[in-house]
Design a protein around this motif. Sequence first.
Motif, PDB file in Angstrom:
ATOM      1  N   GLY A  35       5.959  -0.403   0.048  1.00 26.41           N
ATOM      2  CA  GLY A  35       5.265  -0.702  -1.198  1.00 26.41           C
ATOM      3  C   GLY A  35       6.009  -1.748  -2.011  1.00 26.41           C
ATOM      4  O   GLY A  35       6.742  -2.578  -1.467  1.00 26.41           O
ATOM      5  N   LEU A  45       2.766   4.966  -1.623  1.00 27.43           N
ATOM      6  CA  LEU A  45       3.741   3.877  -1.751  1.00 27.43           C
ATOM      7  C   LEU A  45       3.950   3.487  -3.211  1.00 27.43           C
ATOM      8  O   LEU A  45       3.029   3.559  -4.020  1.00 27.43           O
ATOM      9  CB  LEU A  45       3.268   2.673  -0.942  1.00 27.43           C
ATOM     10  CG  LEU A  45       3.322   2.890   0.566  1.00 27.43           C
ATOM     11  CD1 LEU A  45       2.727   1.696   1.284  1.00 27.43           C
ATOM     12  CD2 LEU A  45       4.758   3.133   1.011  1.00 27.43           C
ATOM     13  N   TRP A  72       7.103  -7.084  -1.745  1.00 28.88           N
ATOM     14  CA  TRP A  72       6.275  -5.947  -1.306  1.00 28.88           C
ATOM     15  C   TRP A  72       6.334  -5.856   0.215  1.00 28.88           C
ATOM     16  O   TRP A  72       6.430  -6.878   0.906  1.00 28.88           O
ATOM     17  CB  TRP A  72       4.824  -6.176  -1.746  1.00 28.88           C
ATOM     18  CG  TRP A  72       3.841  -5.166  -1.210  1.00 28.88           C
ATOM     19  CD1 TRP A  72       3.475  -3.982  -1.791  1.00 28.88           C
ATOM     20  CD2 TRP A  72       3.083  -5.265   0.011  1.00 28.88           C
ATOM     21  NE1 TRP A  72       2.536  -3.343  -1.011  1.00 28.88           N
ATOM     22  CE2 TRP A  72       2.282  -4.099   0.102  1.00 28.88           C
ATOM     23  CE3 TRP A  72       3.004  -6.212   1.035  1.00 28.88           C
ATOM     24  CZ2 TRP A  72       1.416  -3.856   1.176  1.00 28.88           C
ATOM     25  CZ3 TRP A  72       2.153  -5.979   2.103  1.00 28.88           C
ATOM     26  CH2 TRP A  72       1.368  -4.800   2.167  1.00 28.88           C
TER      27      TRP A  72
END
Lengths: 428, 428
Positions: free
Chosen positions: A96, A51, A91
Amino acid sequence: MALAALRAARRAPWLSSTSSRALQRKLFSVSALRRNAAVTRDLMTGEFTSLPDIEQNRLQVVKSTNLRPPPPSSSLVFGQVFTDHMLMIPWSATNGWDIPKIQPYGPLSLEPCCTVFHYAQTVFEGMKAYRDGNGKVSLFRPDMNMKRMVNSAKRIALPTFDGDALLELIKELIRIDKHWIPQESGYSLYVRPTLIGTHKAIGVGPPNEALLFVICSPVGPYYPQGFKPVALYGTTEFSRAAPGGTGGFKLGVNYAPGVVPQKAAAEKGYAQNLWLHGPEHYLTEVGTMNMFVVFKKDNGALELVTPPLDGMILPGVTRDSVLSLARKHASGKNKLDGLTSDFIVSERPVTMSEVKAAAEANKLVELFGAGTAVVISPVDRIGYLDEDMLIPTGSDGMGPVSRVIYNELVGRQLGTIPSEWSVTVSES
Amino acid sequence: MALAALRAARRAPWLSSTSSRALQRKLFSVSALRRNAAVTRDLMTGEFTSLPDIEQNRLQVVKSTNLRPPPPSSSLVFGQVFTDHMLMIPWSATNGWDIPKIQPYGPLSLEPCCTVFHYAQTVFEGMKAYRDGNGKVSLFRPDMNMKRMVNSAKRIALPTFDGDALLELIKELIRIDKHWIPQESGYSLYVRPTLIGTHKAIGVGPPNEALLFVICSPVGPYYPQGFKPVALYGTTEFSRAAPGGTGGFKLGVNYAPGVVPQKAAAEKGYAQNLWLHGPEHYLTEVGTMNMFVVFKKDNGALELVTPPLDGMILPGVTRDSVLSLARKHASGKNKLDGLTSDFIVSERPVTMSEVKAAAEANKLVELFGAGTAVVISPVDRIGYLDEDMLIPTGSDGMGPVSRVIYNELVGRQLGTIPSEWSVTVSES
């Protein structure tokens, strides 16, 4: 048999609980932090195979069209005015870290079910940007704040990130709002990075969404009229931290519970609480600061003592800086003018009994708090078990150790004393 | 002399620290709560002379124009779906509680400097609304949730309020979204009142603004396929609460720090943590539940034990209900079918040594968690100091005490057993 086990357990108090501390070290060691994780994509599908971390190069900037004039420095009250812009980095567990954005300061829109509102999923940092007479802007040891923020996030299952990338983005935010940094000596721009859990469900667990934001507030000196020593209340009714808890991390959860004890201390005529731990009344912290005490030893040497980082003590940047300056002086590597050479530095537990015995024997030299907001805060009195203990202070409000260390520290912060601790925020 | 004081302190462990407990009782006694405070205005100026409390009669209702169909009950996952409306009541230090509003469920707009994001100023409650076969809607002992919420607010300097007024507003919210309460047995509407500090400044102190909101989520039974006993990890690495802390209050700060320990327990193959306290390893709570243990005494009697409300234990509504039913049975006032008459109820500290010794002597009858979400959660195994301790459970997953109490409790919750604990949400 139960009694035997009880006795065995009593022989192993929290300070020597090595297995617990070893596990905490393993879980939260700085070396275990994710740093500079590379983002990789599958060559065929383009899907992420790891990520994305925070990517400073993808920063988007949306400038405010409603720029406000910074208020006169003399009117500033800590943390009430914010600059024109803020940094936002969302996030999610699936994607990610998203693209960082610097955008006009303004409200967040969050669903009422978001976990930060219910379960206190929040981590923050406090750091200062200084502007010297030549307009040069600098931060003080910002790498330590970034490392601590990653470590704090880990403690409550918030996402970790590349601290170097966040620092570069913070520098860009400071550059954009540079004219908000007061010029006057002792003034600075307080920078507040915050990370919150924004999972849209009321189950208790690691959040699947989070938001990192950074806001900035111009602030004045803590003691505009020179140092004023404070009185502390050695509280035995309330505690700040405990073994196996969160005292060693900069989490929101350590702060809300301190407000009522603070009000209780103020009603008794004290400025702050001195947080004591356990039946032995170990000294731990002062209000929202780390603390130091100076003893005169029987041989005349001065001993500067602060409680060790045992999981209950916040690893403060100012704490570390005081220790580092004091140790370099003690070792002779970097002598500080005006401080005795007969000088010892200790990270060790201190009890109220020891402090009281030293005060009665005229061996208590000084006691002070240390933190980013205040730098050094001298103490002249401690209320403890219905008695007031007086602590010496000089005519300037400080003591022989704090005075010397304060001058060195502030010189390094403002850049009048060159040091690698001062990190320049370059122009452009 | 320091050593003598240290020894004296060691003779006074936290459990007998009467002065500290007396002060906590004084600060947080239910009798000291502000209830039904009258709003008064100066007859000449019309200005408030005491600030308005929550005023249920001033409720404003703005119905959603985008009503959603409730999802099929079989698809429900705890706390992920919310009903069409929410209740919002803002507060300010200058104007007290503002007009309550029921409005469409939707995002809050809050400045990033708001104190809830930084210092975890949040208090919440969890309660359930049940709908019986005749469509009658009821709440279970909601007065206890209201009292606890006021008490929790007080602990972190959030504003207090008239719990009866809030309860009437919650009933109105439930009436408006009544069709969201699942009909199926074991299903309910989970009601989540939350109070957050919304002071727009980053200083640590009592907030000058706050927001109380209530959201509702339809939920299913915790064990749709019947009881499944869980394994606990007796954690010595992490602690949930400490003397002088916040464990006895329903605050967000008690929850975020539990997520990492929960993950650590899960990685070792356990469902939840058994939170232990101090070197004696006192049993305190289980995951986010209160806990009970049943011992067989030497004379054959059963003893139901739960840790006392010493400031570290949440005063759970289910905990209180279990204790109350058990005590009425023991005293002969209200016998429960199937439970031995040779029965003792104790609120007292229990150590792991005692539990372990009882297990080895075949005197450990059962151990279970108790809370609003799960009602009763039986335990069949505890991992402790690298050993697994097995705990008896019946073929239905429960034990001889929990089985009887669970049936009585759920009967009273659903209204199949009439009781004053069940509060009807009247039609209107």
